[in-house]
Design an enzyme around this catalytic site. Structure first.
Site, PDB file in Angstrom:
ATOM      1  N   ASN A  80       0.833  -1.198   0.000  1.00  0.00           N
ATOM      2  CA  ASN A  80       0.000   0.000   0.000  1.00  0.00           C
ATOM      3  C   ASN A  80       0.874   1.257   0.000  1.00  0.00           C
ATOM      4  OD1 ASN A  80      -2.510  -1.356   0.095  1.00  0.00           O
ATOM      5  ND2 ASN A  80      -2.230  -1.728   2.276  1.00  0.00           N
ATOM      6  N   CYS A 105      -5.578  -7.686  -2.690  1.00  0.00           N
ATOM      7  CA  CYS A 105      -6.009  -7.205  -1.380  1.00  0.00           C
ATOM      8  C   CYS A 105      -7.092  -8.131  -0.847  1.00  0.00           C
ATOM      9  CB  CYS A 105      -6.535  -5.776  -1.502  1.00  0.00           C
ATOM     10  SG  CYS A 105      -7.160  -5.079   0.044  1.00  0.00           S
ATOM     11  N   HIS A 106      -7.072  -8.368   0.464  1.00  0.00           N
ATOM     12  CA  HIS A 106      -8.016  -9.323   1.061  1.00  0.00           C
ATOM     13  C   HIS A 106      -9.251  -8.665   1.674  1.00  0.00           C
ATOM     14  CE1 HIS A 106      -5.092  -8.894   4.714  1.00  0.00           C
ATOM     15  NE2 HIS A 106      -5.911  -7.864   4.630  1.00  0.00           N
ATOM     16  N   HIS A 158      -9.497  -0.481  -1.255  1.00  0.00           N
ATOM     17  CA  HIS A 158      -9.948  -0.065   0.067  1.00  0.00           C
ATOM     18  C   HIS A 158     -11.200   0.811   0.023  1.00  0.00           C
ATOM     19  CE1 HIS A 158      -5.674  -0.836   1.825  1.00  0.00           C
ATOM     20  NE2 HIS A 158      -6.398  -1.951   1.742  1.00  0.00           N
TER      21      HIS A 158
END
Length: 446
Positions: A151, A173-174, A210
């Site tokens: 990130n 990304c999780h 995000h």
């Protein structure tokens, strides 16, 4: 095509190979996957940390993978089939500045690694690092597939493509996984149906990292959006905690009140944790995190966590043990397997927008599902974001593009314009300029 001739001669280059988090997760997942084997080259600016991971890695699994610490990017990347990037741009001391220095101006951040003052300054630190990595991949492993975990995801991945347009890179990304788990528990509670795996919840994902949104969700052809509308209304005030989680006990957990509130406003399901979502728009969330039932993650916690992981590292080395042979919950190894031709996979990735998100700029790094198979990642057409979300996302995309360009050209003026344009920077211009200069000075001194 790949350099490999057989699936027992794969080479993975791990940039950030001294990692005590992501690298250990990869080791765990590789240790239980019997479909492939080969070499993992561990490159890290902290060579000693990479050497320690070499020892731990070579005690992990049944010897299918050989781990080797290497001293240069060239050695790591030469003949690599897969490149993984998981680095900390700067240090935790730098991140302490990112997160906590803006507090003097009343700006609070729950993570500080993606947007907000902290995310922008971190991005400026990351840009030259990723430019160097992109050039090295171009020179030594141009046909490799690159998986980035670092990130700010959007900025870092954008720089890879700006510097080496022919790169084959995705950002992983999780955060979406947690929303799938939330939907799975909702199905069990509301419909009385057990969902065996979070992957069984089918979702249409779109947005930016995000700040990703679900506009369609189903389980066994059951439309879940109307059910989520009832679920959100029911738990909007009290919140809902995933099974086994308590938001008060972990800085990474929440009661999803921010997600429920955003759903009520925009009509799509936010597919990221509340800590991340709260930073993308002004409002009450970051001013009253306890009311909204999530945490501001202090860097003191991260430093303590690092110290504990270092102790665990030394313990494993002394005991001549490897990592636990269990699934990490990440999808990196499954992505690698699919790219090598060992099946197919649909999962969320970050890639340049080729039209998969209709109302976001072309070439901006967007997050959607993609179809992954041998030597191919095909983004899935995901439609358009709700208009209100589009307006919010577009502002951040403009900032991300400016940060990438400013970092590449060393344009401090452009960097400050992005800083000033961030929704969390609601202070006088003079105060913003002083804060920006102070944070930038810390970069130069680090």
């Amino acid at each position: 095509m790949f350099h490999i001739s057989t699936l027992d001669q794969i080479k993975i280059a791990y940039i950030g190979g001294g990692s005590q988090g992501w690298a250990r997760s990869l080791m765990s997942d590789l240790s239980i996957d019997e479909r492939m084997s080969g070499t993992v080259a561990l490159y890290d600016l902290d060579f000693e940390a990479a050497q320690k991971n070499e020892v731990i890695g070579n005690h992990s699994g049944n010897g299918r993978w050989r781990y080797e610490a290497v001293s240069t990017l060239k050695k790591a990347l030469s003949a690599a089939d897969i490149v993984i990037i998981s680095i900390l741009p700067g240090s935790l001391d730098d991140m302490e500045v990112d997160v906590h220095l803006p507090e003097r101006c009343g700006i609070y951040q729950s993570v500080g690694d993606t947007v907000g003052p902290g995310g922008i300054i971190r991005g400026l630190r990351a840009v030259p690092i990723f430019a160097e990595i992109a050039r090295a991949i171009r020179d030594y492993a141009p046909e490799s597939w690159v998986i980035n975990y670092t990130n700010p995801m959007s900025v870092c991945t954008r720089v890879l493509y700006k510097v080496f347009p022919g790169i084959k890179a995705i950002g992983c990304c999780h955060e979406v996984f947690g929303t799938q788990k939330l939907l799975a528990e909702m199905v069990t509670e509301r419909l009385g149906i057990e969902v065996p795996r979070r992957e069984d919840i089918r979702v249409n994902v779109l947005g930016i990292n995000h700040f990703t949104w679900i506009t369609k969700a189903s389980y066994r052809h059951i439309d879940l959006l109307p059910i989520f509308r009832e679920f959100s209304a029911h738990y909007g005030e009290s919140g809902y905690e995933l099974e086994g989680e308590c938001w008060r006990d972990s800085v990474f957990c929440s009661a999803h009140r921010v997600a429920f509130d955003l759903f009520e406003t925009y009509g799509a399901i936010p597919a990221a944790g509340d800590r991340h979502l709260a930073e993308f728009l002004p409002g009450p969330y970051l001013k009253q995190p306890e009311v909204w039932k999530f945490h501001l993650t202090p860097i003191s916690f991260r430093k303590q966590d690092r110290a504990e992981k270092r102790q665990e590292t030394e313990r494993l080395i002394v005991q001549q043990r490897g990592v636990a042979e269990k699934a990490s919950g990440e999808e990196g190894v499954n992505i690698i397997a699919a790219l090598l031709g060992l099946g197919e996979l649909v999962t969320n990735v970050n890639m340049p927008n080729q039209g998969q998100v209709l109302n976001l700029p072309i070439q901006a790094i967007v997050e959607t599902n993609a179809f992954i198979t041998r030597n191919r990642v095909q983004p899935i057409l995901s439609g358009a974001l709700p208009k209100g979300v589009e307006m919010l996302a577009a502002r951040h995309i403009s900032n991300q593009e400016a940060v990438a360009d400013a970092g590449l050209t060393k344009d401090t003026g452009l960097a400050f314009q992005a800083f000033l344009n961030d929704p969390l920077v609601q202070i006088d211009r003079s105060d913003a300029e002083q804060l920006f200069n102070d944070m930038l000075q810390c970069i130069m001194q680090s």
